[in-house]
Design a protein around this motif. Structure first.
Motif, PDB file in Angstrom:
ATOM      1  N   ILE A  16       0.830  -1.200   0.000  1.00 11.19           N
ATOM      2  CA  ILE A  16       0.000   0.000   0.000  1.00 11.19           C
ATOM      3  C   ILE A  16       0.867   1.252   0.000  1.00 11.19           C
ATOM      4  CG2 ILE A  16      -1.732   1.314   1.290  1.00 11.19           C
ATOM      5  CD1 ILE A  16      -2.781  -1.403   2.357  1.00 11.19           C
ATOM      6  N   GLY A  17       1.949   1.249   0.759  1.00  8.61           N
ATOM      7  CA  GLY A  17       2.816   2.417   0.818  1.00  8.61           C
ATOM      8  C   GLY A  17       3.427   2.771  -0.519  1.00  8.61           C
ATOM      9  N   LEU A  18       3.895   1.772  -1.237  1.00  7.75           N
ATOM     10  CA  LEU A  18       4.449   2.009  -2.569  1.00  7.75           C
ATOM     11  C   LEU A  18       3.383   2.579  -3.494  1.00  7.75           C
ATOM     12  CD1 LEU A  18       6.503   1.797  -4.854  1.00  7.75           C
ATOM     13  CD2 LEU A  18       5.963  -0.648  -5.034  1.00  7.75           C
ATOM     14  N   GLU A  19       2.186   2.033  -3.426  1.00  7.84           N
ATOM     15  CA  GLU A  19       1.114   2.525  -4.296  1.00  7.84           C
ATOM     16  C   GLU A  19       0.704   3.946  -3.922  1.00  7.84           C
ATOM     17  OE1 GLU A  19       0.317   1.033  -6.926  1.00  7.84           O
ATOM     18  OE2 GLU A  19       1.221  -0.927  -6.546  1.00  7.84           O
ATOM     19  N   LEU A  20       0.724   4.282  -2.649  1.00  7.47           N
ATOM     20  CA  LEU A  20       0.440   5.667  -2.237  1.00  7.47           C
ATOM     21  C   LEU A  20       1.506   6.613  -2.782  1.00  7.47           C
ATOM     22  CD1 LEU A  20      -0.626   5.116   1.482  1.00  7.47           C
ATOM     23  CD2 LEU A  20      -2.117   5.925  -0.373  1.00  7.47           C
ATOM     24  N   ALA A  21       2.759   6.185  -2.738  1.00  7.15           N
ATOM     25  CA  ALA A  21       3.840   7.010  -3.279  1.00  7.15           C
ATOM     26  C   ALA A  21       3.668   7.209  -4.781  1.00  7.15           C
ATOM     27  CB  ALA A  21       5.190   6.361  -2.973  1.00  7.15           C
ATOM     28  N   ARG A  22       3.276   6.167  -5.474  1.00  8.77           N
ATOM     29  CA  ARG A  22       3.031   6.284  -6.913  1.00  8.77           C
ATOM     30  C   ARG A  22       1.912   7.283  -7.204  1.00  8.77           C
ATOM     31  NH1 ARG A  22       3.417  -0.268  -8.005  1.00  8.77           N
ATOM     32  NH2 ARG A  22       5.649  -0.326  -8.583  1.00  8.77           N
ATOM     33  N   LEU A  23       0.856   7.231  -6.419  1.00 14.25           N
ATOM     34  CA  LEU A  23      -0.255   8.156  -6.623  1.00 14.25           C
ATOM     35  C   LEU A  23       0.179   9.599  -6.364  1.00 14.25           C
ATOM     36  CD1 LEU A  23      -3.093   6.069  -4.965  1.00 14.25           C
ATOM     37  CD2 LEU A  23      -2.986   6.748  -7.369  1.00 14.25           C
ATOM     38  N   ALA A  24       0.971   9.808  -5.330  1.00 13.71           N
ATOM     39  CA  ALA A  24       1.465  11.158  -5.050  1.00 13.71           C
ATOM     40  C   ALA A  24       2.325  11.661  -6.199  1.00 13.71           C
ATOM     41  CB  ALA A  24       2.248  11.167  -3.746  1.00 13.71           C
ATOM     42  N   ALA A  25       3.197  10.804  -6.711  1.00 13.21           N
ATOM     43  CA  ALA A  25       4.050  11.202  -7.830  1.00 13.21           C
ATOM     44  C   ALA A  25       3.223  11.510  -9.071  1.00 13.21           C
ATOM     45  CB  ALA A  25       5.062  10.097  -8.125  1.00 13.21           C
ATOM     46  N   GLU A  26       2.220  10.694  -9.336  1.00 10.81           N
ATOM     47  CA  GLU A  26       1.353  10.923 -10.492  1.00 10.81           C
ATOM     48  C   GLU A  26       0.588  12.237 -10.377  1.00 10.81           C
ATOM     49  OE1 GLU A  26      -1.141   7.502 -10.663  1.00 10.81           O
ATOM     50  OE2 GLU A  26       0.509   6.133 -11.132  1.00 10.81           O
ATOM     51  N   ASN A  27       0.390  12.671  -9.132  1.00 15.87           N
ATOM     52  CA  ASN A  27      -0.331  13.921  -8.900  1.00 15.87           C
ATOM     53  C   ASN A  27       0.611  15.104  -8.663  1.00 15.87           C
ATOM     54  OD1 ASN A  27      -3.542  13.578  -8.509  1.00 15.87           O
ATOM     55  ND2 ASN A  27      -2.503  11.667  -7.951  1.00 15.87           N
ATOM     56  N   ALA A  28       1.849  14.954  -9.144  1.00 19.30           N
ATOM     57  CA  ALA A  28       2.823  16.059  -9.187  1.00 19.30           C
ATOM     58  C   ALA A  28       3.322  16.507  -7.820  1.00 19.30           C
ATOM     59  CB  ALA A  28       2.264  17.241  -9.971  1.00 19.30           C
ATOM     60  N   TYR A  29       3.456  15.560  -6.892  1.00 18.93           N
ATOM     61  CA  TYR A  29       4.078  15.864  -5.601  1.00 18.93           C
ATOM     62  C   TYR A  29       5.534  15.406  -5.621  1.00 18.93           C
ATOM     63  CZ  TYR A  29      -0.444  16.810  -3.405  1.00 18.93           C
ATOM     64  OH  TYR A  29      -1.656  17.353  -3.061  1.00 18.93           O
ATOM     65  N   ASP A  30       6.408  16.206  -5.041  1.00 19.17           N
ATOM     66  CA  ASP A  30       7.722  15.710  -4.687  1.00 19.17           C
ATOM     67  C   ASP A  30       7.559  14.805  -3.466  1.00 19.17           C
ATOM     68  OD1 ASP A  30       9.076  17.071  -6.696  1.00 19.17           O
ATOM     69  OD2 ASP A  30       9.386  18.849  -5.441  1.00 19.17           O
ATOM     70  N   LEU A  31       8.547  13.950  -3.253  1.00 21.34           N
ATOM     71  CA  LEU A  31       8.375  12.914  -2.241  1.00 21.34           C
ATOM     72  C   LEU A  31       9.585  12.764  -1.333  1.00 21.34           C
ATOM     73  CD1 LEU A  31       6.807  10.421  -4.717  1.00 21.34           C
ATOM     74  CD2 LEU A  31       5.806  10.748  -2.462  1.00 21.34           C
ATOM     75  N   ILE A  32       9.302  12.473  -0.072  1.00 21.61           N
ATOM     76  CA  ILE A  32      10.274  11.857   0.826  1.00 21.61           C
ATOM     77  C   ILE A  32       9.653  10.549   1.267  1.00 21.61           C
ATOM     78  CG2 ILE A  32      11.554  12.019   2.987  1.00 21.61           C
ATOM     79  CD1 ILE A  32      11.540  15.024   2.720  1.00 21.61           C
ATOM     80  N   ILE A  33      10.299   9.455   0.922  1.00 20.36           N
ATOM     81  CA  ILE A  33       9.758   8.133   1.227  1.00 20.36           C
ATOM     82  C   ILE A  33      10.663   7.446   2.243  1.00 20.36           C
ATOM     83  CG2 ILE A  33       8.530   7.853  -0.957  1.00 20.36           C
ATOM     84  CD1 ILE A  33      10.881   6.201  -1.993  1.00 20.36           C
ATOM     85  N   ALA A  34      10.052   6.652   3.102  1.00 17.73           N
ATOM     86  CA  ALA A  34      10.805   6.002   4.168  1.00 17.73           C
ATOM     87  C   ALA A  34      10.346   4.562   4.325  1.00 17.73           C
ATOM     88  CB  ALA A  34      10.624   6.749   5.487  1.00 17.73           C
ATOM     89  N   ALA A  35      11.278   3.703   4.696  1.00 17.24           N
ATOM     90  CA  ALA A  35      10.988   2.298   4.978  1.00 17.24           C
ATOM     91  C   ALA A  35      12.216   1.690   5.633  1.00 17.24           C
ATOM     92  CB  ALA A  35      10.635   1.539   3.702  1.00 17.24           C
ATOM     93  N   ASP A  36      12.072   0.463   6.115  1.00 15.07           N
ATOM     94  CA  ASP A  36      13.208  -0.228   6.725  1.00 15.07           C
ATOM     95  C   ASP A  36      13.918  -1.120   5.718  1.00 15.07           C
ATOM     96  OD1 ASP A  36      11.328  -2.215   6.416  1.00 15.07           O
ATOM     97  OD2 ASP A  36      11.337  -2.869   8.511  1.00 15.07           O
ATOM     98  N   GLU A  37      13.608  -0.944   4.437  1.00 12.62           N
ATOM     99  CA  GLU A  37      14.240  -1.706   3.359  1.00 12.62           C
ATOM    100  C   GLU A  37      14.803  -0.733   2.323  1.00 12.62           C
ATOM    101  OE1 GLU A  37      11.637  -5.745   3.052  1.00 12.62           O
ATOM    102  OE2 GLU A  37      10.676  -3.946   2.258  1.00 12.62           O
TER     103      GLU A  37
END
Length: 261
Positions: A16-37
Protein backbone atom coordinates in the motif's frame (compact mmCIF):
# COMPACT_ATOMS: atom_id res chain seq x y z
CA UNK A 1 14.06 20.01 -3.97
CA UNK A 2 11.65 21.93 -6.19
CA UNK A 3 8.77 24.20 -5.23
CA UNK A 4 6.12 21.60 -5.94
CA UNK A 5 4.01 20.32 -3.07
CA UNK A 6 5.65 17.76 -0.80
CA UNK A 7 4.35 14.34 0.23
CA UNK A 8 5.76 12.05 2.92
CA UNK A 9 5.08 8.31 2.70
CA UNK A 10 6.23 5.71 5.22
CA UNK A 11 6.32 2.00 4.55
CA UNK A 12 6.92 2.91 0.92
CA UNK A 13 9.08 -0.02 -0.16
CA UNK A 14 6.13 -2.20 -1.22
CA UNK A 15 2.40 -2.81 -0.89
CA UNK A 16 0.00 0.00 0.00
CA UNK A 17 2.82 2.42 0.82
CA UNK A 18 4.45 2.01 -2.57
CA UNK A 19 1.11 2.53 -4.30
CA UNK A 20 0.44 5.67 -2.24
CA UNK A 21 3.84 7.01 -3.28
CA UNK A 22 3.03 6.28 -6.91
CA UNK A 23 -0.25 8.16 -6.62
CA UNK A 24 1.47 11.16 -5.05
CA UNK A 25 4.05 11.20 -7.83
CA UNK A 26 1.35 10.92 -10.49
CA UNK A 27 -0.33 13.92 -8.90
CA UNK A 28 2.82 16.06 -9.19
CA UNK A 29 4.08 15.86 -5.60
CA UNK A 30 7.72 15.71 -4.69
CA UNK A 31 8.37 12.91 -2.24
CA UNK A 32 10.27 11.86 0.83
CA UNK A 33 9.76 8.13 1.23
CA UNK A 34 10.80 6.00 4.17
CA UNK A 35 10.99 2.30 4.98
CA UNK A 36 13.21 -0.23 6.72
CA UNK A 37 14.24 -1.71 3.36
CA UNK A 38 16.29 -0.41 0.44
CA UNK A 39 14.38 2.21 -1.54
CA UNK A 40 16.75 2.87 -4.44
CA UNK A 41 14.69 1.08 -7.09
CA UNK A 42 11.45 2.64 -5.85
CA UNK A 43 12.99 6.11 -5.90
CA UNK A 44 14.26 5.62 -9.45
CA UNK A 45 10.80 4.59 -10.59
CA UNK A 46 9.13 7.57 -8.94
CA UNK A 47 11.63 10.02 -10.36
CA UNK A 48 10.53 8.84 -13.79
CA UNK A 49 7.28 10.77 -13.27
CA UNK A 50 9.19 14.03 -12.86
CA UNK A 51 9.00 14.08 -9.07
CA UNK A 52 12.02 14.82 -6.95
CA UNK A 53 12.45 12.00 -4.46
CA UNK A 54 14.48 11.64 -1.29
CA UNK A 55 14.75 8.39 0.64
CA UNK A 56 15.19 7.56 4.30
CA UNK A 57 16.00 3.97 5.20
CA UNK A 58 15.27 3.64 8.89
CA UNK A 59 13.45 1.55 11.45
CA UNK A 60 10.39 3.68 12.14
CA UNK A 61 9.70 1.69 15.29
CA UNK A 62 12.45 3.74 16.91
CA UNK A 63 12.52 7.37 17.96
CA UNK A 64 15.88 7.71 16.22
CA UNK A 65 14.46 6.36 12.98
CA UNK A 66 11.55 8.79 13.03
CA UNK A 67 13.89 11.64 13.96
CA UNK A 68 15.99 10.86 10.89
CA UNK A 69 12.92 11.10 8.69
CA UNK A 70 11.83 14.36 10.32
CA UNK A 71 15.33 15.78 9.90
CA UNK A 72 15.20 14.97 6.20
CA UNK A 73 11.90 16.79 5.92
CA UNK A 74 13.15 19.86 7.80
CA UNK A 75 16.34 19.96 5.75
CA UNK A 76 14.19 20.76 2.72
CA UNK A 77 12.86 23.89 4.42
CA UNK A 78 9.38 22.81 3.43
CA UNK A 79 6.25 21.79 5.28
CA UNK A 80 4.58 18.59 4.05
CA UNK A 81 1.32 18.99 2.20
CA UNK A 82 0.56 15.27 2.48
CA UNK A 83 1.67 13.05 5.34
CA UNK A 84 0.85 9.39 4.75
CA UNK A 85 1.73 7.38 7.86
CA UNK A 86 1.49 3.90 6.44
CA UNK A 87 4.34 1.94 8.03
CA UNK A 88 3.02 -1.10 9.85
CA UNK A 89 4.10 -4.49 11.14
CA UNK A 90 2.08 -7.63 11.81
CA UNK A 91 2.74 -10.67 13.95
CA UNK A 92 0.94 -14.00 13.95
CA UNK A 93 0.88 -17.00 16.30
CA UNK A 94 -0.12 -17.27 19.95
CA UNK A 95 0.82 -14.38 22.21
CA UNK A 96 2.55 -16.62 24.77
CA UNK A 97 4.77 -17.98 21.98
CA UNK A 98 5.95 -14.54 20.86
CA UNK A 99 9.21 -13.04 22.04
CA UNK A 100 9.04 -9.70 23.81
CA UNK A 101 11.16 -8.00 21.17
CA UNK A 102 8.75 -9.24 18.48
CA UNK A 103 5.51 -7.91 19.94
CA UNK A 104 7.18 -4.75 21.16
CA UNK A 105 8.37 -3.99 17.63
CA UNK A 106 4.76 -4.28 16.44
CA UNK A 107 3.61 -1.79 19.06
CA UNK A 108 6.52 0.56 18.44
CA UNK A 109 6.01 0.52 14.66
CA UNK A 110 2.23 0.70 14.53
CA UNK A 111 1.63 3.02 17.46
CA UNK A 112 4.69 4.77 18.90
CA UNK A 113 6.48 5.54 15.64
CA UNK A 114 3.28 6.51 13.87
CA UNK A 115 1.97 8.99 16.43
CA UNK A 116 5.45 10.38 17.15
CA UNK A 117 5.90 11.13 13.45
CA UNK A 118 2.52 12.84 13.28
CA UNK A 119 3.25 14.85 16.42
CA UNK A 120 6.57 16.00 14.99
CA UNK A 121 5.31 17.10 11.57
CA UNK A 122 1.62 17.82 12.19
CA UNK A 123 2.00 21.10 14.10
CA UNK A 124 3.89 22.71 11.21
CA UNK A 125 1.14 21.62 8.86
CA UNK A 126 -1.44 23.20 11.18
CA UNK A 127 0.62 26.41 11.37
CA UNK A 128 0.69 26.42 7.57
CA UNK A 129 -3.10 26.15 7.66
CA UNK A 130 -3.43 23.37 5.12
CA UNK A 131 -2.55 19.74 4.56
CA UNK A 132 -3.77 16.18 4.55
CA UNK A 133 -2.81 13.38 6.93
CA UNK A 134 -3.58 9.76 6.02
CA UNK A 135 -3.12 7.07 8.66
CA UNK A 136 -3.32 3.42 7.67
CA UNK A 137 -5.47 1.68 10.24
CA UNK A 138 -7.33 -1.57 9.59
CA UNK A 139 -10.69 -3.26 9.95
CA UNK A 140 -8.68 -5.55 12.24
CA UNK A 141 -9.13 -2.80 14.82
CA UNK A 142 -12.83 -3.71 15.06
CA UNK A 143 -12.27 -7.25 16.31
CA UNK A 144 -10.22 -9.16 18.89
CA UNK A 145 -7.35 -10.70 16.95
CA UNK A 146 -6.99 -14.25 18.19
CA UNK A 147 -3.46 -15.32 17.13
CA UNK A 148 -2.87 -11.68 16.11
CA UNK A 149 -3.71 -10.19 19.49
CA UNK A 150 -1.09 -7.46 19.62
CA UNK A 151 -1.48 -6.40 15.98
CA UNK A 152 -5.26 -6.02 16.16
CA UNK A 153 -4.89 -4.13 19.42
CA UNK A 154 -2.53 -1.65 17.80
CA UNK A 155 -4.96 -1.06 14.95
CA UNK A 156 -7.82 -0.49 17.40
CA UNK A 157 -5.62 2.22 18.92
CA UNK A 158 -4.80 3.77 15.55
CA UNK A 159 -8.41 3.75 14.34
CA UNK A 160 -9.48 5.52 17.55
CA UNK A 161 -6.53 7.92 17.60
CA UNK A 162 -7.19 9.12 14.07
CA UNK A 163 -10.75 10.19 14.87
CA UNK A 164 -9.68 11.95 18.06
CA UNK A 165 -6.87 13.85 16.33
CA UNK A 166 -9.15 14.79 13.45
CA UNK A 167 -11.54 16.42 15.89
CA UNK A 168 -8.78 18.17 17.85
CA UNK A 169 -7.44 19.94 14.76
CA UNK A 170 -10.72 20.35 12.87
CA UNK A 171 -10.34 24.13 12.66
CA UNK A 172 -6.69 24.09 11.53
CA UNK A 173 -7.14 23.51 7.81
CA UNK A 174 -5.50 20.08 8.16
CA UNK A 175 -7.62 16.96 7.82
CA UNK A 176 -6.98 13.46 9.17
CA UNK A 177 -8.20 10.39 7.28
CA UNK A 178 -8.03 6.80 8.48
CA UNK A 179 -7.71 4.17 5.76
CA UNK A 180 -9.04 0.84 7.04
CA UNK A 181 -8.20 -1.98 4.64
CA UNK A 182 -9.04 -5.63 5.01
CA UNK A 183 -6.58 -8.37 3.97
CA UNK A 184 -4.51 -6.92 1.13
CA UNK A 185 -2.04 -8.53 -1.27
CA UNK A 186 1.24 -7.29 0.19
CA UNK A 187 4.30 -8.66 2.00
CA UNK A 188 2.45 -8.24 5.30
CA UNK A 189 1.39 -11.87 5.70
CA UNK A 190 4.81 -13.27 4.85
CA UNK A 191 6.55 -10.93 7.26
CA UNK A 192 3.97 -11.67 9.97
CA UNK A 193 4.50 -15.46 9.54
CA UNK A 194 0.85 -15.99 8.62
CA UNK A 195 1.25 -17.91 5.38
CA UNK A 196 0.00 -21.19 6.89
CA UNK A 197 -3.31 -19.63 7.94
CA UNK A 198 -6.64 -19.24 6.15
CA UNK A 199 -6.29 -15.47 6.07
CA UNK A 200 -2.77 -15.82 4.73
CA UNK A 201 -3.88 -18.05 1.86
CA UNK A 202 -7.21 -16.48 0.93
CA UNK A 203 -7.71 -14.11 -2.01
CA UNK A 204 -6.95 -10.55 -0.97
CA UNK A 205 -7.60 -7.03 -2.15
CA UNK A 206 -5.22 -5.43 -4.62
CA UNK A 207 -2.82 -2.98 -2.97
CA UNK A 208 -3.19 -0.43 -5.79
CA UNK A 209 -6.97 -0.43 -5.36
CA UNK A 210 -6.72 0.00 -1.58
CA UNK A 211 -4.23 2.84 -1.95
CA UNK A 212 -6.45 4.61 -4.48
CA UNK A 213 -9.43 4.40 -2.13
CA UNK A 214 -7.36 5.85 0.70
CA UNK A 215 -5.69 8.54 -1.40
CA UNK A 216 -8.98 9.76 -2.84
CA UNK A 217 -10.60 9.87 0.61
CA UNK A 218 -7.63 11.80 1.97
CA UNK A 219 -7.75 14.35 -0.84
CA UNK A 220 -11.48 14.84 -0.20
CA UNK A 221 -10.78 15.36 3.50
CA UNK A 222 -12.94 12.44 4.59
CA UNK A 223 -12.58 11.10 8.13
CA UNK A 224 -12.33 7.41 7.30
CA UNK A 225 -12.75 4.90 4.55
CA UNK A 226 -13.00 1.12 4.45
CA UNK A 227 -11.69 -0.32 1.19
CA UNK A 228 -13.99 -2.85 -0.48
CA UNK A 229 -17.67 -3.70 0.05
CA UNK A 230 -16.91 -7.03 1.75
CA UNK A 231 -14.75 -5.25 4.29
CA UNK A 232 -17.42 -2.58 4.81
CA UNK A 233 -19.93 -5.32 5.51
CA UNK A 234 -17.52 -7.05 7.89
CA UNK A 235 -16.88 -3.80 9.74
CA UNK A 236 -20.61 -3.13 10.07
CA UNK A 237 -21.29 -6.62 11.41
CA UNK A 238 -18.38 -6.36 13.86
CA UNK A 239 -20.01 -3.34 15.48
CA UNK A 240 -23.02 -5.42 16.58
CA UNK A 241 -21.36 -8.79 17.23
CA UNK A 242 -20.20 -9.84 20.73
CA UNK A 243 -16.43 -9.69 21.18
CA UNK A 244 -16.32 -13.36 22.17
CA UNK A 245 -17.91 -14.36 18.87
CA UNK A 246 -15.54 -12.15 16.90
CA UNK A 247 -12.56 -13.66 18.72
CA UNK A 248 -13.66 -17.17 17.79
CA UNK A 249 -14.22 -16.15 14.17
CA UNK A 250 -10.73 -14.65 14.07
CA UNK A 251 -9.28 -17.87 15.48
CA UNK A 252 -10.64 -19.81 12.52
CA UNK A 253 -8.89 -17.43 10.13
CA UNK A 254 -5.56 -16.84 11.88
CA UNK A 255 -4.81 -19.99 13.89
CA UNK A 256 -1.51 -21.53 12.76
CA UNK A 257 -2.18 -24.44 10.43
CA UNK A 258 -5.71 -23.30 9.62
CA UNK A 259 -4.75 -22.90 5.99
CA UNK A 260 -3.95 -26.58 5.57
CA UNK A 261 -6.41 -28.68 3.61
Amino acid sequence: MSKRNLAIVTGASSGIGLELARLAAENAYDLIIAADEDLAAVADELRGTGSQVETVVADLATIDGVDRLCAAVRDTGRVPDLLMANAGHGLGHAFFDQRVEEWRHVIDTNITGTIYLIQQLGPDMCSQGSGRILITGSIAGFMPGTFQAVYNGTKAFIDSFSFALRNEIKDSGVTVTCLMPGPTETNFFRRADLMDTKVGQQEKDDAAYVARVGFDAMMKGEGDVVAGWKNKLQATIANVTPASVLAEQHRRMAEPGSGKT
